[in-house]
Scaffold this motif. Structure first.
Motif, short mmCIF file in Angstrom:
data_model
loop_
_atom_site.label_atom_id
_atom_site.label_comp_id
_atom_site.label_asym_id
_atom_site.label_seq_id
_atom_site.Cartn_x
_atom_site.Cartn_y
_atom_site.Cartn_z
N GLN A 1279 15.41 -5.00 14.26
CA GLN A 1279 15.50 -5.15 13.37
C GLN A 1279 16.22 -6.54 13.53
OE1 GLN A 1279 13.01 -3.79 9.75
NE2 GLN A 1279 12.18 -4.24 11.92
N CYS A 1292 14.11 0.99 7.77
CA CYS A 1292 13.83 0.42 9.10
C CYS A 1292 12.35 0.19 8.18
CB CYS A 1292 13.32 1.10 9.79
SG CYS A 1292 12.33 0.20 11.50
N GLN A 1293 11.69 -1.90 8.10
CA GLN A 1293 10.64 -2.07 7.07
C GLN A 1293 9.75 -2.40 8.04
OE1 GLN A 1293 10.95 -3.30 3.91
NE2 GLN A 1293 13.75 -1.81 4.80
N VAL A 1294 9.29 -1.72 9.01
CA VAL A 1294 7.93 -1.67 10.41
C VAL A 1294 7.46 -0.71 9.59
CG1 VAL A 1294 6.54 -1.00 12.36
CG2 VAL A 1294 8.90 -2.24 12.26
N PRO A 1295 5.70 -1.50 9.23
CA PRO A 1295 5.16 0.40 8.89
C PRO A 1295 4.17 1.12 9.66
CG PRO A 1295 3.67 -2.59 8.80
CD PRO A 1295 5.27 -2.19 9.81
N CYS A 1296 4.81 2.45 8.86
CA CYS A 1296 4.85 3.76 9.00
C CYS A 1296 3.14 3.81 10.13
CB CYS A 1296 5.05 4.49 8.10
SG CYS A 1296 4.69 6.50 8.35
N ARG A 1307 1.42 4.82 4.01
CA ARG A 1307 0.67 3.76 3.73
C ARG A 1307 3.25 2.90 3.24
NH1 ARG A 1307 -3.54 2.12 -1.40
NH2 ARG A 1307 -5.42 2.52 0.16
N THR A 1309 6.86 2.46 4.55
CA THR A 1309 7.73 1.75 5.99
C THR A 1309 7.99 2.90 6.45
OG1 THR A 1309 9.66 1.24 4.47
CG2 THR A 1309 8.52 -0.86 4.76
N CYS A 1310 8.28 2.76 7.76
CA CYS A 1310 8.42 3.24 8.52
C CYS A 1310 10.38 4.54 8.29
CB CYS A 1310 9.79 3.06 9.68
SG CYS A 1310 9.71 3.22 11.30
N GLU A 1312 11.16 5.15 5.58
CA GLU A 1312 10.49 5.77 3.86
C GLU A 1312 10.26 7.30 3.81
OE1 GLU A 1312 10.49 2.04 0.43
OE2 GLU A 1312 8.44 2.60 1.86
#
Length: 1867
Positions: A1279, A1292-1296, A1307, A1309-1310, A1312
């Protein structure tokens, strides 16, 4: 006459004693009082206050006798808020003494003249009461036959009381009370004669007063016969003798303009204000000022509307559209609609929507448009009728959207109730502040000549001024120590102020010679005038006067406060702050917004909100406030419920489910069948069809890979406009705060309690919280109601995305859709019903037409909501007005405790009634020369003994709205100036303490003959940076006119003034030392745009008129005007010039076109003085403080570039601490550079990677925020993270990639937490058997939503059911059919009701009209026939019939000889209106073939008035006569109006065919009478239903709320037969429900009871639903469901009986024989528990399964249930007697007793009573020892009829069992 009893009906005297005795059993008081006839006291005579447990508190004789000693205001408030008064007034009999006291107490209440609304409410209760109609006439009649001496002696006095009571009632309600009052007057005359003849002394005053009432009644009856007395909207007052010849007395004139004033050219009667001599009388004086003041606000409105009406007629000539015209006296707003009613502290206000497109150029912050209190007039018929309202609140944001809040006048409210949301008005505004006019005009009308103080001076203009009356009563000693100079306080001794030689010297008092003379004048003359030129200290002297009087208040006070009145809030604050320095307590400030923190705690509103205030109020005020406030709150909640829905309808697109009943069946079906393009359809959640249909949904979009998304709903060109709108908004640099003119004006207008929004403090916080709660309520409702909102365009307010991501609606496109929707929702054009009927498939309409159709649906919805809220609005308004009067009484409690009361002139006008009660003896008026004389008059009370006027008539004068009245009628001359002009003694202050001498020289001798300089102004320092302290800069730059209004601006002057101000700030002057003045508000805002707050904050910018009384060190003046014509505007008025030139202390710089101003005499003299001293020129010379030898001449803003930092053009070259060099030019400010900030780049390195600080040198270096790539330690994703931030702290902002427990993907992010609730939609099987898509978490949590599957059943009317599975209770109780009827009614309108067998009367407004009048009823109501003579006549023939009768003359056949406007001959016939077409000019239209005879050269034509279509006369005559031809077809013989052959519009108005039309209308009226029912039939039906209702015992006992509703409805008047039939059905069904409910309460428990109660609730809600019309389907559904419940009740009862115990009958005959011998009681049972067997349980379960099932109860089901219950007869007994039915029948037969002889004890044990069946003795029940039987044929409490034994519903001995006792014709 009996002994104290008066009977309403004669037949009631013959009632049996037993029946009458019931009236005495009402409490202990009834037993203690003195008896009436036969020892029985009348119901009203002995009723006490009661405990309130059985209804409202009752009023009795003792209570009234205590109340009669109270003040009138307390009496009025107490009676009007006590609901027991109405009960007392409706008593059928009343004691003699009670009648006397009641009349006396009512007269006492009417003396409270200031509580108008409360008194009016009380009079309304009295006028409609049985007391006035029956009791009082019987009482007056009885006087003539009463020979009891003790009572007869009181009759003369009581006759006066009755006459006074009648006079009050008929004065307040002249129209509705004249009949009953006239009856009483007729009875009083013989009563007086009889009493006098019998020896009583009747005073002459009594007969004179009766004669006055008789004259008034005769006058009113005559007006009633003439048809002019139609309402009670006014209190009748007789005209005075001093009325002007031929003119109405000013006291009876209406304050509002009348229609005659708009449409007639009559000139008003006016006298000029006499300024040179005395008035002839006080009446003429008051009359003059009333008429002038009224004309000042009426004339602009009157002349403006006349100009508007002329413009409408002339529009066709000059071609200029009305919307683009400019009117001199009014402002016009088009397409105005009433949107939402709102609750405000003063009553109901309406949010009004107008077309704001023509007003895009208006700057609302500065505009005088729609200010608070401005009067507006709304009309939809060219001002034949109109509504008046005032602006009650304005918000700039709302005004920009075309919205404002209006409060309608009392006279207009009734008409407002009939306004529909679709009604469009033309609204005109007059700029006058109407509320101030209204307060003063009402005060002038109420002012009695003999109570007008100081008539000797203000009317007779005497110059011999007397000392105040309180100084003449006895010698007084004044102590002036408190105002003496510090060095002389000990030497000033008390003295007699009337002794001139005893006064201290000016040196001792610290005053100059003129100030001492002013002080002497003010303290020794009852009326004093003090003139204070600029800077002479008139406020200073005024405060000295106030302090001297307050310190010696024992001489004049006697409990009376000092009243201080000022023209503006600012002046009032200044004066009261000065008083507060020597008076810590006792000040009350009344008025509008105050900017003073010191005075905040003295504001009237703050004092009345203190914690202990209400606790110390009198009890009647506290109770009155509580009761009325409770009514107010209840009505407000009802209104808010409806307005929240109205508000939602304006915020977005309403979901179709809320509009379904307002959409035709055909269109509803069409809407639900959406055509999908390219075979794509939605899968999953069901979309809103209406959003898709309006082009706002996802299906309207097509994906373009290489281009933007385009919506068909955004037209070409609109897209570009939308994009420009998005990008065009830039953050405006914050500018200086300028007092907006609109805000300044409103600050003077808004008084305590007036504003909808509070200004500050707790009130503002409370309003903010209330607004927030209301907004939250609306938002919650919007989430339910709206398919799409303006704020969020997403479907259902969520981000809906199509599968695959390709079809996502982009955010940019959503913004554009929002703009389209917002624009369409603001439009008002809607499709007509005729156009709607012509649309088959709504999906084929263009987008524009779709929106028009949608707006039609919404208008119907809004109209329905408004109708529901009307009653609550009326209740709220009534309560608010009564509460205002209570608050006024509370305010009086505060004002009476004050020592000083401060008010603005507007506040004094509003609170004039309070001032009349407070009665201040001493009044000081500051700024008196700026106040209209009428305002000053209404400030004074009759108790005033001392008046001091302080001001300067050579500065600003009072402002009048009409210039002609101000100049030619002397309206702008104040009382101050008028008295000075007639040589009234006054003192002028001669020493100015403000201006340096060269500035003061501008005023003398040009304005003031002499004005001396005080030594303190001789030593001022020179202005820094400028060569001279006074200079006028000349220029020739032209002015510009502001588009909205009459203001002007001058860009050249604005830029120069701002540059000079900036230069002076650079000289190290504080911003607060500089003031910029300008003469026009347009220039004010031109200046503001050039002055950012960061640079000019603190500089004062004002218009000259708002700066009087202010001063500052340096003043820069912009004169603005510069034009070739030499127009200088109001700058030629010496008063305005005086104010402009006298505000500066040390420096004055003026910029203007001096060559133009020199043409004015005053300016020429001033400029001559300036030129002699070199103080005027083309350029101002600046001088550098650091380099004095360097000078710069500036004549424009650009010239200041040579002095960029206020010094000169040389560089600074100062070395800073950081090592850099100062980069600025020479600057006189900040010589040490302590405040200078170096702006060069910072050279420091922030981190190990070598990143440099990006900030300027003077800022502190922060963390390094350069983005660098880092690996997340928890998930190893890469990142971009700020350099300084630890990777562990970054999310981290990558989708879970995880799946939830349900299996669906997360739905989040990684970085959260995973989503707690899965929002994926999945199918769910419901209990009803249907499947439905729900969120995944709903399925997992176990809830079940309502089933939304369409019902699908075919109703008995043949239409499909519009409901859902859940809404129709699985088909048991269907929703009402909403298909439109569409049958054509006899009136030619289409029936608008939903599906119905018998169409109700038409509810449309009646369209019948004639040349004389218009029918105002609804179309279905019978029209009153016009009785005027027929207007059809011509030179050849004349009709002799009345207007409504068929004409007795034939149509004229002679050609019309009148020419058309084009000059060609008319093509019509004599006696007919000329057609609007010409045979030459409009040949194609005239000769168009329709009947076949149109192209003949001599053809004559008639034009229909409704549709304007043209027809050849002979053919049209034949067509119209077809209805009389017996050979005509059936369609020609049907009862209806003839229609236009072309467009089918009904022909209602046409003189030529009047006979045909009148015959048709006569037939139609007969049909209407048949449909509505005859009045006599309705009356009989209504009486019968009242009897029927009283007989419904179960309904009354178990459903009391519903019983009360029906009872109240049946008490209404003007009910139709349809409504009565509805109520009849309601009674019958509710009685059945009540019976079932009683069975449930007595016989059921546990689970069966809960289930049964739920089913009963469903039926009750079904009955109470708004759509309940008792259609065939509804009656069937309800009948089947009630039948099911009846069987279920029987089953539950029998099961309960069986499980509670069953026994055998033993020795039955012996027990029953004992019952006949006495009252041996008991049940023939032995209690023992019996358990049902397995076989019985199985049978019961099978029956219960059918009865408790959810499917409809069919006839087959009923047969099976009957059979099953019959099988259970032997095992489950039907009754609760513990015996079988056969045994019960055997016992009843054996006893051989008639019905109604069987009874039950409180515990249900059965016994019988022989003989007549009535209880005559009491015993104990052998089973439970409860008391049974009774006495005097009345059962003991708890004992009831045993209906289960013989089916009797009533006891044998009872009124209910003998209906012969009821006389139905007297009910």
């Amino acid at each position: 006459m009996g002994d104290g009893i008066f009977h309403r009906d004669n037949h009631q005297e013959n009632r049996r004693p037993e029946a009458r005795a019931h009236g005495g059993d009402r409490g202990d008081e009834a037993q203690r009082g003195r008896g009436g006839r036969n020892g029985v006291r009348g119901p009203g005579a002995g009723v006490g206050r009661g405990d309130g447990r059985n209804g409202p508190p009752k009023i009795g004789l003792k209570y009234l006798q205590e109340l009669v000693e109270k003040e009138p205001s307390e009496v009025a408030i107490t009676l009007s808020t006590n609901t027991g008064l109405q009960l007392l007034l409706e008593e059928k009999t009343m004691g003699h003494e009670l009648v006397q006291v009641l009349c006396q107490i009512l007269c006492k209440a009417f003396l409270s003249k200031h509580d108008r609304k409360i008194v009016q409410h009380l009079a309304g209760v009295v006028k409609d009461s049985g007391f006035l109609r029956t009791i009082l006439p019987y009482y007056v009649t009885g006087m003539m036959t009463d020979y009891i001496p003790a009572r007869r002696e009181k009759y003369p006095q009581h006759l006066d009381t009755i006459i006074t009571l009648l006079n009050n009632v008929v004065s307040i309600f002249p129209a509705s009370s004249v009949r009953v009052v006239s009856t009483l007057v007729l009875l009083l005359k013989p009563a007086i004669n009889q009493l006098r003849a019998s020896g009583l002394d009747i005073q002459e005053d009594t007969e004179e007063n009766l004669e006055k009432v008789q004259e008034l009644v005769d006058h009113l009856q005559e007006k009633a016969r003439e048809g002019t007395l139609r309402s009670d909207n006014y209190t009748f007052l007789a005209a005075d003798q001093d009325a002007p010849p031929g003119e109405e007395d000013f006291r009876t004139m209406t304050i509002y303009p009348t229609p005659e004033e708009f449409h007639k050219d009559e000139k008003p009667f006016l006298r000029p204000n006499i300024t040179s001599q005395a008035y002839s009388s006080g009446h003429v004086y008051l009359d003059t000022h009333f008429r002038l003041l009224r004309e000042d606000f009426v004339r602009p409105l009157r002349e403006g509307i006349k100009q508007l009406l002329r413009s409408q007629d002339d529009m066709s000539l000059d071609g200029v559209p009305l919307r683009k015209r400019r009117f001199d006296d009014i402002r016009v707003y088009f397409n105005t609609r009433l949107v939402i009613p709102l609750c405000t502290p003063t009553g109901i206000a309406y949010r009004v929507q107008f077309d704001s497109r023509p007003l895009q150029f208006v700057r609302w912050q500065n505009s005088k448009r729609l200010l608070y209190g401005s009067l507006v007039c709304l009309s939809k018929d060219n001002f034949d009728t109109f509504l008046f309202a005032t602006v009650s609140d304005r918000s700039v944001e709302d005004l920009q959207q075309g919205q404002v809040l209006l409060s309608f006048s009392r006279d207009s409210r009734q008409a407002v109730a009939r306004v529909q949301p679709s009604d469009s008005f033309l609204m005109v505004e007059t700029t006058a502040y109407f509320e101030a006019y209204r307060y003063v005009l009402e005060g002038l009308q109420e002012q009695q000549v003999d109570e007008l103080p100081f008539q000797r001076y203000i009317v007779q203009c005497s110059t011999d001024v007397h000392p105040p009356a309180y100084l003449q009563e006895e010698p007084r000693q004044y102590d002036l120590t408190s105002i003496a100079a510090e060095d002389f306080k000990d030497s000033v001794q008390p003295f007699n102020p009337l002794s001139p030689d005893a006064w201290p010297s000016d040196e001792q008092l610290g005053l100059d010679e003129s100030q001492l003379r002013a002080l002497k004048l003010a303290l020794t003359k009852e009326m004093a005038i003090i003139q204070g030129p600029p800077g002479t200290g008139k406020t200073y002297v005024g405060l000295k006067i106030a302090q001297a009087l307050l310190d010696n208040h024992t001489a004049w006070g006697r409990g009376s406060p000092m009243l201080v009145v000022c023209y503006t809030n600012h002046a009032l604050d200044q004066f009261l702050e000065g008083i507060h320095k020597f008076l810590e307590r006792g000040i009350v400030r009344v008025g509008g917004r105050s900017s003073s923190e010191v005075l905040k705690r003295f504001a009237l509103r703050e004092l009345t909100r203190s914690p202990n205030f209400r606790r110390d109020l009198p009890q009647h005020l506290r109770r009155g406030y509580f009761e009325i406030h409770k009514e107010l709150t209840e009505a407000e909640q009802l209104i808010k419920t409806q307005t929240a829905r109205l508000e939602c309808s304006l915020r977005g697109v309403i979901h179709e489910q809320f509009l379904e009943r307002y959409i035709s069946e055909e269109h509803w079906d069409s809407l639900c069948l959406q055509p999908f393009a390219d075979e794509f359809q939605f899968v999953g959640q069901k979309q809103s069809m209406i959003v898709e249909w309006l082009g706002l949904g996802s299906t309207q979009f097509q994906h373009q890979p290489n281009g933007p998304v385009v919506s068909p709903s955004i037209l070409p060109g609109e897209q570009q406009q939308a994009e420009e709108g998005e990008g065009g908004e830039q953050a405006e640099e914050e500018l200086i705060q300028v007092d907006e003119e609109a805000d300044l004006i409103q600050a003077e207008r808004i008084l305590d309690g007036d504003a909808v929004r509070q200004d500050r403090g707790r009130g503002r916080d409370r309003d903010r919280d209330r607004h927030r709660r209301d907004e939250e309520r609306v938002e919650r409702l919007a989430e339910i109601m709206l398919a799409m909102t303006v704020r969020n365009t997403g479907q259902a307010e969520t981000e809906q995305r199509q599968t695959g991501g390709e079809w996502e609606i982009q955010k940019q496109q959503k913004r554009k859709l929002k703009q389209v929707m917002h624009r369409e929702l603001r439009k008002s054009s809607a499709m007509t019903e005729e156009e709607e009927a012509g649309v088959a498939n709504i999906w084929t309409l263009l987008q524009k037409e779709r929106w028009k159709l949608y707006r039609l649906w919404v208008l119907r919805y809004q109209s329905d909501l408004r109708t529901r809220a009307l009653h609550a609005e009326q209740d709220y308004q009534n309560a608010a007005e009564r509460l205002a009067e209570i608050r006024m009484r509370e305010d009086l409690c505060v004002l009476r405790q004050a020592r000083v009361i401060g008010m603005t002139t507007t506040g004094a006008a509003k609170y004039r009634q309070a001032l009349q009660e407070v009665r201040p003896r001493l009044v000081i008026v500051e700024e008196a020369a700026e106040v209209l004389e009428a305002h000053t008059i209404t400030t004074l009370s009759s108790a005033c003994q001392h008046l001091i006027l302080i001001g300067d008539h050579q500065q600003l004068r009072p402002s009048a709205t009409v210039y002609d009245l101000a100049r030619n009628f002397n309206l702008e001359v104040s009382m101050f100036e008028r008295l000075v002009n007639v040589d009234f003694p006054y003192v002028r202050l001669n020493y100015q303490h403000r201006m340096r001498p060269e500035i003061a020289r501008l005023l003398t001798p040009h304005i003031y003959a002499e004005l001396e300089n005080h030594p303190s102004v001789l030593n001022y320092e020179n202005v820094k940076g400028v060569l001279t302290n006074l200079f006028f800069v000349e220029h020739q730059a032209p002015e510009e006119e502001i588009k909205d209004g009459r203001s002007h601006q001058n860009q050249h002057e604005a830029r120069f003034v701002v540059a000079l101000c900036r230069y002076l700030l650079h000289q190290d002057y504080q911003p607060s030392q500089i003031t910029i003045l300008t003469t026009y508000t347009g220039q004010l805002y031109c200046l503001r745009k050039l002055m950012p707050s960061s640079e000019f904050s603190g500089v004062k910018v004002h218009v000259v008129d708002k700066y009087q009384g202010e001063e500052n060190d340096i003043v820069i003046l912009s004169l603005v005007r510069s034009n070739p014509e030499g127009r200088v505007g109001f700058l030629q008025i010496p008063n305005r010039v005086c104010v402009a030139l006298s505000r500066a202390k040390k420096g004055l710089y003026c910029v203007g076109n001096m060559a133009m101003f020199s043409r004015v005499k005053l300016w020429s003299a001033i400029l001559h003085v300036l030129r002699e001293r070199g103080q005027v020129g083309a350029a101002l010379t600046l001088s550098c403080q650091n380099h004095p030898d360097r000078r710069t001449r500036v004549s424009s803003a650009e010239d200041f570039a040579g002095v960029p930092e206020g010094g000169c053009s040389l560089p600074c070259e100062f070395r800073l601490d950081c090592g850099h060099v100062c980069t600025r030019a020479c600057h006189p400010y900040d010589p040490e550079h302590k405040d200078f900030q170096c702006v060069k780049p910072c050279p420091k390195v922030l981190c190990d990677l070598g990143h440099r600080c990006p900030r300027p040198c003077h800022q502190k270096c922060g963390d390094c925020k350069v983005l660098v790539e880092k690996v997340m330690p928890t998930c190893q994703h890469k990142q971009m993270v700020p350099c300084y931030q630890d990777a562990w702290l970054f999310i981290c902002q990558v989708p879970c990639v995880k799946n939830l427990e349900c299996g669906h993907p997360c739905r989040a992010t990684c970085g959260e937490l995973c989503t707690p609730r899965c929002m994926v939609r999945v199918p769910m099987k419901l209990k009803c058997g249907h499947s439905q898509q729900v969120h995944c978490y709903v399925l997992r949590e176990g809830g079940e939503p309502p089933c939304e599957v369409k019902c699908g059943a075919t109703l008995r009317c043949g239409h499909p059911c519009p409901g859902t599975c859940h809404g129709c209770k699985q088909g048991r109780l269907h929703r009402p059919c909403d298909q439109k009827c569409r049958h054509v009614l006899v009136c030619s309108h289409a029936c608008r009701e939903p599906c119905t067998r018998d169409c109700p009367p038409c509810a449309m407004p009646c369209q019948n009209r004639c040349p004389h009048s218009v029918c105002k009823k609804s179309c279905g109501q019978p029209c009153a026939p016009c009785a005027e003579p027929c207007a059809w006549h011509c030179p050849h023939q004349r009709c002799g019939k009345l207007c409504h009768e068929p004409c007795d003359r034939p149509p004229c056949t002679q050609p019309c000889d009148q020419p058309l406007p084009c000059g060609h001959p008319c093509i019509g016939l004599c006696g007919d209106p000329c057609p609007g077409k010409c045979r030459v000019c409009d040949r194609d239209e005239v000769t168009e073939i329709f009947f076949g005879t149109e192209d003949e050269p001599d053809a004559r034509f008639v034009q229909l008035e409704e549709c304007r279509h043209l027809f050849e006369v002979s053919s049209m005559d034949t067509y119209m006569a077809q209805d009389e031809d017996q050979g005509a077809g059936l369609d020609q013989r049907v009862i209806k109006l003839k229609e236009c052959p072309k467009c089918r519009t009904p022909i209602r108005r046409n003189l030529r065919y009047g006979a045909h039309i009148n015959r048709s209308l006569a037939h139609i009226e007969k049909v209407k009478e048949k449909v509505n029912g005859k009045p006599d039939d309705i009356k009989l039906k209504q009486a019968a239903l009242k009897v029927l209702l009283k007989r419904q015992k179960n309904l009354k006992e178990y459903l009391p709320k519903e019983y009360g509703k029906i009872r109240d409805e049946l008490d209404q008047s003007h009910l139709s037969m349809r409504v009565l039939c509805h109520q009849e059905n309601l009674i019958m069904f509710l009685e059945r429900l009540g019976e079932l409910l009683g069975t449930m309460k007595e016989r059921m428990s546990g689970r069966p009871r809960q289930y049964f109660n739920a089913r009963l609730g469903e039926c009750l809600r079904f009955l109470d639903s708004p759509g309940q019309r008792f259609s065939e389907q509804q009656v069937w559904d309800l009948g089947r469901e009630l039948q099911r419940l009846a069987y279920l009740a029987e089953l539950n009862t029998r099961c309960a009986i069986a499980t509670q115990g069953n026994g055998q009958v033993s020795d039955l005959r012996a027990r029953l024989s004992a019952m006949l011998r006495g009252l041996n009681t008991g049940r023939a049972t032995a209690s023992q528990e019996v358990v049902l067997g397995a076989e019985v349980n199985a049978q019961v379960s099978a029956v219960r399964e059918v009865l408790e099932g959810t499917r409809p109860f069919s006839e087959e089901d009923e047969r099976s249930v009957k059979e099953a219950l019959a099988d259970l007869d032997a095992k489950l007994p039907r009754s609760g007697l513990g015996i079988t039915d056969q045994e019960r029948v055997m016992i009843v037969k054996a006893m051989a007793l008639p019905k109604g002889h069987w009874y039950k004890c409180p515990n249900g044990h059965v016994y019988a009573i022989g003989d007549c069946g009535g209880a005559t003795m009491s015993r104990q029940c052998p089973e439970c020892n409860e008391t049974i039987g009774g006495a005097q044929h009345r059962l003991t409490d708890g004992n009831t009829v045993a209906s289960e034994m013989d089916g009797a519903q009533h006891a044998a001995w009872s009124e209910a069992a003998n209906m012969a006792n009821f006389q139905l014709d007297h009910l």
